[in-house]
Design a protein around this motif. Structure first.
Motif, PDB file in Angstrom:
ATOM      1  N   VAL A 234      43.338  36.938  35.283  1.00 59.69           N
ATOM      2  CA  VAL A 234      43.347  37.059  33.821  1.00 59.69           C
ATOM      3  C   VAL A 234      41.954  37.433  33.326  1.00 59.69           C
ATOM      4  O   VAL A 234      40.970  37.294  34.053  1.00 59.69           O
ATOM      5  N   SER A 235      41.863  37.874  32.088  1.00 58.46           N
ATOM      6  CA  SER A 235      40.554  38.069  31.466  1.00 58.46           C
ATOM      7  C   SER A 235      40.061  36.726  30.937  1.00 58.46           C
ATOM      8  O   SER A 235      40.833  35.761  30.809  1.00 58.46           O
ATOM      9  N   ARG A 236      38.796  36.659  30.600  1.00 54.61           N
ATOM     10  CA  ARG A 236      38.229  35.419  30.046  1.00 54.61           C
ATOM     11  C   ARG A 236      38.970  35.017  28.773  1.00 54.61           C
ATOM     12  O   ARG A 236      39.289  33.851  28.558  1.00 54.61           O
ATOM     13  N   ASN A 237      39.256  35.998  27.917  1.00 49.70           N
ATOM     14  CA  ASN A 237      39.932  35.686  26.669  1.00 49.70           C
ATOM     15  C   ASN A 237      41.361  35.190  26.917  1.00 49.70           C
ATOM     16  O   ASN A 237      41.825  34.255  26.269  1.00 49.70           O
ATOM     17  N   THR A 238      42.060  35.798  27.863  1.00 48.38           N
ATOM     18  CA  THR A 238      43.423  35.353  28.180  1.00 48.38           C
ATOM     19  C   THR A 238      43.428  33.934  28.719  1.00 48.38           C
ATOM     20  O   THR A 238      44.315  33.139  28.405  1.00 48.38           O
ATOM     21  N   LYS A 239      42.414  33.572  29.499  1.00 52.11           N
ATOM     22  CA  LYS A 239      42.366  32.213  30.062  1.00 52.11           C
ATOM     23  C   LYS A 239      42.266  31.152  28.971  1.00 52.11           C
ATOM     24  O   LYS A 239      42.724  30.018  29.150  1.00 52.11           O
ATOM     25  N   LYS A 240      41.710  31.498  27.816  1.00 60.32           N
ATOM     26  CA  LYS A 240      41.664  30.554  26.693  1.00 60.32           C
ATOM     27  C   LYS A 240      43.069  30.139  26.268  1.00 60.32           C
ATOM     28  O   LYS A 240      43.260  29.056  25.719  1.00 60.32           O
ATOM     29  N   TYR A 241      44.034  31.009  26.495  1.00 58.36           N
ATOM     30  CA  TYR A 241      45.415  30.737  26.084  1.00 58.36           C
ATOM     31  C   TYR A 241      46.287  30.255  27.240  1.00 58.36           C
ATOM     32  O   TYR A 241      47.233  29.501  27.023  1.00 58.36           O
ATOM     33  N   THR A 242      45.992  30.697  28.456  1.00 60.08           N
ATOM     34  CA  THR A 242      46.827  30.314  29.605  1.00 60.08           C
ATOM     35  C   THR A 242      46.295  29.079  30.318  1.00 60.08           C
ATOM     36  O   THR A 242      47.046  28.420  31.031  1.00 60.08           O
ATOM     37  N   TRP A 243      44.997  28.803  30.179  1.00 57.81           N
ATOM     38  CA  TRP A 243      44.321  27.670  30.825  1.00 57.81           C
ATOM     39  C   TRP A 243      44.383  27.738  32.346  1.00 57.81           C
ATOM     40  O   TRP A 243      44.211  26.736  33.023  1.00 57.81           O
ATOM     41  N   ARG A 244      44.649  28.888  32.891  1.00 58.77           N
ATOM     42  CA  ARG A 244      44.723  29.007  34.347  1.00 58.77           C
ATOM     43  C   ARG A 244      44.406  30.435  34.766  1.00 58.77           C
ATOM     44  O   ARG A 244      44.421  31.337  33.956  1.00 58.77           O
ATOM     45  N   GLY A 245      44.131  30.596  36.048  1.00 59.69           N
ATOM     46  CA  GLY A 245      43.909  31.916  36.600  1.00 59.69           C
ATOM     47  C   GLY A 245      42.452  32.177  36.952  1.00 59.69           C
ATOM     48  O   GLY A 245      41.539  31.525  36.463  1.00 59.69           O
ATOM     49  N   THR A 246      42.249  33.146  37.815  1.00 57.20           N
ATOM     50  CA  THR A 246      40.920  33.617  38.176  1.00 57.20           C
ATOM     51  C   THR A 246      40.506  34.661  37.152  1.00 57.20           C
ATOM     52  O   THR A 246      41.241  35.621  36.910  1.00 57.20           O
ATOM     53  N   VAL A 247      39.339  34.460  36.555  1.00 54.85           N
ATOM     54  CA  VAL A 247      38.869  35.369  35.510  1.00 54.85           C
ATOM     55  C   VAL A 247      38.284  36.630  36.144  1.00 54.85           C
ATOM     56  O   VAL A 247      37.442  36.553  37.041  1.00 54.85           O
ATOM     57  N   ILE A 248      38.740  37.782  35.673  1.00 56.57           N
ATOM     58  CA  ILE A 248      38.204  39.077  36.079  1.00 56.57           C
ATOM     59  C   ILE A 248      37.104  39.450  35.082  1.00 56.57           C
ATOM     60  O   ILE A 248      37.375  39.635  33.902  1.00 56.57           O
ATOM     61  N   GLU A 249      35.865  39.525  35.563  1.00 57.11           N
ATOM     62  CA  GLU A 249      34.711  39.820  34.705  1.00 57.11           C
ATOM     63  C   GLU A 249      34.319  41.296  34.755  1.00 57.11           C
ATOM     64  O   GLU A 249      33.704  41.809  33.837  1.00 57.11           O
ATOM     65  N   ASN A 250      34.644  41.957  35.874  1.00 59.46           N
ATOM     66  CA  ASN A 250      34.288  43.358  36.098  1.00 59.46           C
ATOM     67  C   ASN A 250      35.473  44.050  36.762  1.00 59.46           C
ATOM     68  O   ASN A 250      36.352  43.389  37.312  1.00 59.46           O
ATOM     69  N   ASP A 251      35.463  45.371  36.744  1.00 56.77           N
ATOM     70  CA  ASP A 251      36.480  46.101  37.487  1.00 56.77           C
ATOM     71  C   ASP A 251      36.445  45.591  38.923  1.00 56.77           C
ATOM     72  O   ASP A 251      35.377  45.430  39.519  1.00 56.77           O
ATOM     73  N   THR A 252      37.642  45.301  39.477  1.00 58.45           N
ATOM     74  CA  THR A 252      37.723  44.639  40.778  1.00 58.45           C
ATOM     75  C   THR A 252      38.674  45.394  41.685  1.00 58.45           C
ATOM     76  O   THR A 252      39.806  45.673  41.307  1.00 58.45           O
ATOM     77  N   ASP A 253      38.227  45.694  42.881  1.00 56.51           N
ATOM     78  CA  ASP A 253      39.000  46.456  43.860  1.00 56.51           C
ATOM     79  C   ASP A 253      39.591  45.498  44.890  1.00 56.51           C
ATOM     80  O   ASP A 253      38.858  44.771  45.564  1.00 56.51           O
ATOM     81  N   PHE A 254      40.920  45.480  44.980  1.00 52.67           N
ATOM     82  CA  PHE A 254      41.615  44.639  45.961  1.00 52.67           C
ATOM     83  C   PHE A 254      42.194  45.492  47.090  1.00 52.67           C
ATOM     84  O   PHE A 254      43.151  45.091  47.737  1.00 52.67           O
ATOM     85  N   GLY A 255      41.660  46.677  47.298  1.00 54.65           N
ATOM     86  CA  GLY A 255      42.186  47.571  48.326  1.00 54.65           C
ATOM     87  C   GLY A 255      43.218  48.504  47.721  1.00 54.65           C
ATOM     88  O   GLY A 255      42.872  49.490  47.073  1.00 54.65           O
ATOM     89  N   GLU A 256      44.483  48.196  47.890  1.00 57.53           N
ATOM     90  CA  GLU A 256      45.542  49.044  47.343  1.00 57.53           C
ATOM     91  C   GLU A 256      45.635  48.956  45.817  1.00 57.53           C
ATOM     92  O   GLU A 256      46.148  49.865  45.168  1.00 57.53           O
ATOM     93  N   VAL A 257      45.176  47.862  45.255  1.00 58.15           N
ATOM     94  CA  VAL A 257      45.277  47.600  43.815  1.00 58.15           C
ATOM     95  C   VAL A 257      43.875  47.420  43.243  1.00 58.15           C
ATOM     96  O   VAL A 257      43.013  46.812  43.882  1.00 58.15           O
ATOM     97  N   LYS A 258      43.682  47.941  42.044  1.00 54.32           N
ATOM     98  CA  LYS A 258      42.426  47.726  41.323  1.00 54.32           C
ATOM     99  C   LYS A 258      42.768  47.144  39.957  1.00 54.32           C
ATOM    100  O   LYS A 258      43.763  47.538  39.340  1.00 54.32           O
ATOM    101  N   ILE A 259      41.946  46.210  39.491  1.00 51.48           N
ATOM    102  CA  ILE A 259      42.091  45.667  38.152  1.00 51.48           C
ATOM    103  C   ILE A 259      40.902  46.167  37.344  1.00 51.48           C
ATOM    104  O   ILE A 259      39.745  46.017  37.764  1.00 51.48           O
TER     105      ILE A 259
END
Length: 196
Positions: free
Chosen positions: A83-108
């Protein structure tokens, strides 16, 4: 994965279309070599059931915090949540993505947006899943864009290395990325001096 109302984009990508009553986003399922990525969870019972029926490792990415994209989080099983930092304020869970992130086959990718603060885009192959992060807010029947955010969004769209964008709640879910860029440049050209 059960078919139900899922629409196939290709062999690895399928999605549950959005609904109007109740309003719920598209829910995307991407089968990669080691897991299934799910982009947004929607809020319908059907979406939650489809997500829970996915076998193997499930990684969920939430485009932004609006309820039609997040409400099923409490009803589904998953292994990882991004999730983004702002989304975590509402979901209260998840790993925050701070920068573009490459997971190999998938990029966020972080997506500047006039629709909601803290939007994320998921890139897989020739497709960028945008949620509804490319839309504006609605105020008193108008659809204003923030000029600075729109310019930054265009810059991000121009750099994304894919042919197609997928836009929630749109009658044409899969669209040419160049068409979306052209539309946003046209909107940006309407900016008014002194009006952000």
């Amino acid at each position: 994965m059960p078919e139900n109302r899922l629409i196939k984009i290709n062999e690895n990508i399928s999605y549950l279309p959005s609904s109007r009553n109740p309003i719920s986003c598209e829910v995307i399922f991407i089968k990669t070599s080691d897991c299934t990525w799910i982009f947004d969870t929607g809020l319908t019972k059907e979406a939650a059931e489809l997500i829970n029926q996915v076998e193997g490792t499930k990684k969920v990415v939430i485009s932004h915090w609006h309820p039609d994209h997040t409400l099923n989080l409490a009803k589904i099983n998953y292994d990882e949540l991004y999730v983004s930092r702002n989304t975590k304020k509402y979901t209260w869970r998840g790993t925050v993505i701070e920068n573009d992130t490459d997971f190999g086959e998938v990029k966020i990718i972080l997506l500047p947006s006039s629709h909601a603060k803290g939007c994320l885009c998921l890139l897989y192959g020739d497709y960028a899943f945008m949620g509804d992060g490319t839309y504006s807010k609605e105020r008193k029947g108008n659809h204003p864009y923030n000029v600075q955010l729109l310019q930054a969004e265009i810059e991000v769209l121009e750099k994304i290395p894919c042919r197609f964008v997928c836009l929630d709640h749109d009658p044409v879910f899969v669209q040419e990325r160049t068409d979306l860029i052209a539309l946003h440049k046209e909107i940006y050209a309407r900016k008014q001096e002194g009006n952000p």
